[in-house]
Design an enzyme around this catalytic site. Sequence first.
Site, PDB file in Angstrom:
ATOM      1  N   CYS A 255       0.881  -1.164   0.000  1.00 44.02           N
ATOM      2  CA  CYS A 255       0.000   0.000   0.000  1.00 44.02           C
ATOM      3  C   CYS A 255       0.925   1.222   0.000  1.00 44.02           C
ATOM      4  O   CYS A 255       1.477   1.584   1.036  1.00 44.02           O
ATOM      5  CB  CYS A 255      -0.915   0.024   1.218  1.00 44.02           C
ATOM      6  SG  CYS A 255      -1.964   1.509   1.276  1.00 44.02           S
TER       7      CYS A 255
ATOM      8  N   CYS B  26      -0.541   4.336   2.210  1.00 46.19           N
ATOM      9  CA  CYS B  26      -0.616   4.266   3.677  1.00 46.19           C
ATOM     10  C   CYS B  26      -0.166   2.888   4.158  1.00 46.19           C
ATOM     11  O   CYS B  26       1.034   2.629   4.139  1.00 46.19           O
ATOM     12  CB  CYS B  26      -1.987   4.696   4.210  1.00 46.19           C
ATOM     13  SG  CYS B  26      -3.430   3.945   3.443  1.00 46.19           S
ATOM     14  N   SER B  27      -1.067   2.016   4.603  1.00 43.82           N
ATOM     15  CA  SER B  27      -0.625   0.709   5.109  1.00 43.82           C
ATOM     16  C   SER B  27      -1.717  -0.342   5.011  1.00 43.82           C
ATOM     17  O   SER B  27      -1.774  -1.262   5.812  1.00 43.82           O
ATOM     18  CB  SER B  27      -0.167   0.848   6.561  1.00 43.82           C
ATOM     19  OG  SER B  27      -1.208   1.408   7.353  1.00 43.82           O
ATOM     20  N   CYS B  28      -2.611  -0.204   4.028  1.00 44.31           N
ATOM     21  CA  CYS B  28      -3.720  -1.140   3.889  1.00 44.31           C
ATOM     22  C   CYS B  28      -3.214  -2.574   3.789  1.00 44.31           C
ATOM     23  O   CYS B  28      -2.250  -2.843   3.056  1.00 44.31           O
ATOM     24  CB  CYS B  28      -4.544  -0.809   2.647  1.00 44.31           C
ATOM     25  SG  CYS B  28      -5.209   0.867   2.694  1.00 44.31           S
TER      26      CYS B  28
END
Lengths: 219, 220, 191
Positions: free
Chosen positions: C92, C95-97
């Site tokens: 991702c 962000c950090s999905c």
Amino acid sequence: MNGAADMGGMDGFGPVVQERNEPVFHAGWEGVSFALNMVTGVARLWNLDAFRFKRESIPPPEYVNLSYYGLWTRTLELMMLEYGVATPAEIEAGRAIAPFKKAPRAVTAAECADMVRCGSPYNRPAPSPALFKVGDKVRAKNMHPKAHTRLPRYVRGHVGEVVRIVGCHVFPDSNASNLGEDPHWLYTVRFDGRELWGEQSDPTVRVCIEAWEPYLEPV
Amino acid sequence: MNGPQDLGGMDGFGPVEPEPNEPVFHDDWEKRAFALTLAMGMPGGWNIDQSRFARENRSPAEYWSMSYYQIWFAALERMLKERALVTDDEVVAGHSLHKPKPVPRVLSPGDVLKVLHRGGPTERPTNTKPAFKPGNAVRAKNINPPTHTRLPRYVRGHVGTVDRVIGFHVFPDSNATGAGENPQWLYTVRFEGRELWGPDGDPTSQVSVDAWESYLTPAD
Amino acid sequence: MQLRTRALQTILTEKGYIEQAAIDELIETYEKKIGPRNGAQVVAKAWTDPKFRKWLFEDGTAAIGSLGFGGRSGNHLVALENTPHVHNMVVCTLCSCYPWAVLGLPPLWYKSAPYRSRTVADPRGVLRDFGVALPKDTEIRVWDSTAELRYMVVPMRPAGTDGWTEDKLVELVTRDSMIGTGFAKSPKDLR
């Protein structure tokens, strides 16, 4: 916005560093930061897209120097201030300062367990038929919105192929600015690595993203 | 490299904040960082393209947290160490510990004005002809070299118009890696704001960059 | 940051937005209950049950749901098949999905700038950081999770595991193999 969060294709960050036996949370406060953000979501104080937008808006020098959960805490501070959940004086003092308006109700542990179990699906009824079908060639628009978007800079202007029609989903560009869910068709689009990075790049690479219909134009 | 220096089009840094009555140097150490960098150019044996790469080739976490002259100084320190002109232990000690490496020349005070006046001209002679002329439509290539380049990300893939043929100049992408000057024809290319920033871009704005020939292809 | 986090916790609790028990429940859930073992069970079943495997690739959300996995970051799950010719990696960049429902919370490296910035541009270079080398003509597909779809990679089943039970196969499936930065362990790695 073209903020620090839009990192795809940036150089200079060095190698990926792994930590052996990494704990889920490195300290108690990280777990609290994580949980506070889940809970405020369940409380519907703001939506997730607005939260992401706030995080991306953190000035780049701060964004890249905060730890992962440091970013979450910082964003939570900013959201609480913006949405009137806390005043600057309260944040400074670390406690509520009377007089203040009490919340209508508190989020319970049971509600959190429900949220973890059920999640929050983002699909919505479609307002109109999908514009694209699997196999269509599409171009990611060269758009540079100042507010939130999920179209990374590295794909803009490039041509890819639709490989999946995901469904009709809440549109983050609108939802993040509290302009409504405005659902649109969502697609998985595949790009050839050389289309993205140039003729000299690795010919074996393909990159897929999910893109909402307003991000795409027919080729 | 697509490094932290390639800032064109990035959001989030806030408003431009001019400082009233800003001094040339904010601190004594800034004066010395500046002067040391220029004075070491000759004995150091590096070229300006190498020094630019030394500045940009670092983590955004560092680059975006450092002041202007902090970046200059960090690059100077790195180049001195890379060429074994100064060692780590000497930096820690704060004075010379090892025999100095011989260098062909040093800058004497009397030469300073002359050297500054001469500058560092980058034009080179050639018998070749430029590929493009003013008025040509050209496309900036989508190149993503891991080393130094002067083609910013925000123009790559976009179509502009050649406004001027500047001349035949040292090519930084090559010079920065020590692979030689390899000069090329250099052009001023103008892009419409909307071409760069999309249909919502300012229709009255235009952006020009100076681009070497190998950055460009004819636009169809 | 510790103090600042506690400050927010105090304010939200004092104003009646949250119950402390809710905070504790969430931390407990993701520290102890939801983790990569979920995904390993999905993979082990896909290795041994061809019908499940087909279902998993056609409708990941439903297939993992049948094993009791889903919910947060698992409402729209897609499983990616690694083959001798195609290797998948998940990232991702924005962000950090990450597919929490099957892998728990992501490791720090997944959420950090080096991985986010380099994986879409130089996946082979990133794999080298993990000590992984692929044949030079293997196609590498990188999936940037820009929307709500969450991806998990189904690594190839290691050789020498014929007849193994699902419970035993689960031990071979590493978290990194389900992100795409590693392979499943081989039987000799277990000994």
